[in-house]
Design a protein around this motif. Structure first.
Motif, PDB file in Angstrom:
ATOM      1  N   SER A  43      -8.118  59.045  32.425  1.00 22.60           N
ATOM      2  CA  SER A  43      -9.001  57.907  32.167  1.00 22.60           C
ATOM      3  C   SER A  43     -10.427  58.238  32.559  1.00 22.60           C
ATOM      4  O   SER A  43     -10.690  59.201  33.283  1.00 22.60           O
ATOM      5  CB  SER A  43      -8.537  56.677  32.955  1.00 22.60           C
ATOM      6  N   ALA A  85      -9.229  45.704  36.340  1.00 24.59           N
ATOM      7  CA  ALA A  85     -10.001  46.773  35.705  1.00 24.59           C
ATOM      8  C   ALA A  85     -10.631  47.617  36.805  1.00 24.59           C
ATOM      9  O   ALA A  85     -11.295  47.089  37.701  1.00 24.59           O
ATOM     10  CB  ALA A  85     -11.080  46.198  34.801  1.00 24.59           C
ATOM     11  N   TYR A  94      -9.913  47.026  31.240  1.00 25.65           N
ATOM     12  CA  TYR A  94     -10.498  48.315  31.598  1.00 25.65           C
ATOM     13  C   TYR A  94     -11.927  48.418  31.103  1.00 25.65           C
ATOM     14  O   TYR A  94     -12.356  47.664  30.221  1.00 25.65           O
ATOM     15  CB  TYR A  94      -9.662  49.469  31.044  1.00 25.65           C
TER      16      TYR A  94
END
Length: 266
Positions: free
Chosen positions: A70, A116, A205
Motif C-alpha cells: 500500500s 483509513a 483509505y
C-alpha cells in the motif's frame, strides 16, 4: 495543488510498502522514471525513489503478514505527540508510537475514525519530498470514506483543515486545504466510497495521485509492466485526465494529467 511550503496539515511525504521492492522497481521506473535507492542500515533499510537526484517517494520492504502492499501519506505537524493525542480524542487510534528518525524528524502512524491509515511527520533536517506537483511527483490526495462529514470533522479536529465544496453535474466534491493555507493550497478531496464503482466494497483509505504528461500512456505502461488498471482514463473538465492503477504487488495509486493552467478550475 501541492507545494513545498509544507505548512501544518499539508502532505509532506508519501511512501509505499511491499514484501519485495524488487518486484515493483521496474514498474515505477517504467511509469515515472524513478530509480530505487536502497536505504542504509541506520534507517532500517528504508529506501527512496529518486527522480534524478531528487526524492519523489519512499519505499520499505515489509512482509505481507505485517502489512498489505500500500501507499501511505504523511501530513506535517509541529508536534507529533500532541497530534497523536488529538487523533485518539477525535476517534482514531495509533498504529505505531512516535519515533525519532535520526536527525531527520519524528513520526507516528495512525488511522482515522473510519480506519483509513496515514502518518504524521514532525520535520527535523528533512522537510519533505523534493518532487511535487510536476511529472513524476505527488500532485493530489483523495480520501475514500463511508461518511464524508464524519471524516471532515475528524481531520478538522486533528489538523484544522478547511474545506471547499466544488459542484459538478450530479453532485459535489469536498476539497481540503491546511488551516494556515488558502484555497490555492488545496491538496486533496474527500469522496464517499458508496458512490464510486471502482471503490465500492473497499475499506476507507487514502489514494495518492502522481502527475503525468500523458495519462493514456501511463495506463498502457502499467498494463505492460505487470500492474493493474483499476479505472481506465477519465476526463474531467477543468481538472484533467486521470486513471486509477495498482502496482504488481497490489499497492493502489492514481495518475493525473492536469488540464492546461488556463483551463483549470473552469
Amino acid at each position: 495543488m501541492l507545494n513545498n511550503r509544507f505548512v501544518t496539515g499539508a502532505p509532506v511525504w508519501v511512501d509505499m510498502c511491499a514484501p519485495d521492492l524488487g518486484s515493483v522497481r521496474n514498474f515505477y521506473r517504467s511509469l515515472f522514471g524513478w530509480e530505487l535507492r536502497q536505504g542504509a542500515e541506520d534507517v532500517g533499510g528504508y529506501s527512496q525513489y529518486q527522480l534524478g537526484d531528487r526524492t519523489a517517494a519512499g519505499a520499505m520492504a515489509i512482509p505481507a503478514e505485517e502489512a498489505p502492499p500500500s501507499w501511505t501519506l504523511y501530513f506535517r505537524t509541529p508536534e507529533v505527540d500532541a497530534t497523536v493525542k488529538a487523533v485518539e480524542q477525535a476517534g482514531g487510534r495509533t498504529l505505531f508510537e512516535a519515533v525519532d528518525i535520526l536527525d531527520l524528524g519524528r513520526m507516528a502512524g495512525a488511522v482515522d475514525s473510519a480506519d483509513a491509515s496515514f502518518a504524521v511527520w514532525q520535520q527535523g533536517e528533512l522537510k519533505g519530498l523534493d518532487v511535487l506537483n510536476e511529472p513524476g511527483g505527488l500532485v493530489w490526495a483523495e480520501l475514500y470514506t463511508p461518511d464524508v462529514p464524519a471524516a471532515v470533522a475528524f481531520y478538522e479536529a486533528v489538523f484544522g483543515w478547511q474545506t471547499t465544496e466544488a459542484s459538478f453535474p450530479g453532485g459535489s466534491y469536498t476539497m481540503v486545504h491546511p488551516a494556515d493555507g488558502t484555497a490555492d493550497d488545496m491538496f486533496g478531496g474527500v469522496a464517499p466510497l458508496a458512490t464510486d464503482p471502482t471503490e465500492a466494497g473497499s475499506e476507507a483509505y487514502w489514494l495518492p495521485y502522481f502527475q503525468v504528461t500523458d495519462c493514456d500512456d501511463m495506463v498502457a505502461k502499467a498494463r505492460e509492466s505487470g500492474g493493474t488498471v483499476r479505472m481506465d482514463t477519465v476526463e474531467m473538465e477543468g481538472v484533467g485526465r486521470f486513471a486509477k492503477l495498482a502496482d504488481p504487488a497490489g499497492a493502489r495509486f492514481a495518475v493525473l494529467q492536469p488540464s492546461p493552467p488556463g483551463e483549470q478550475g473552469q
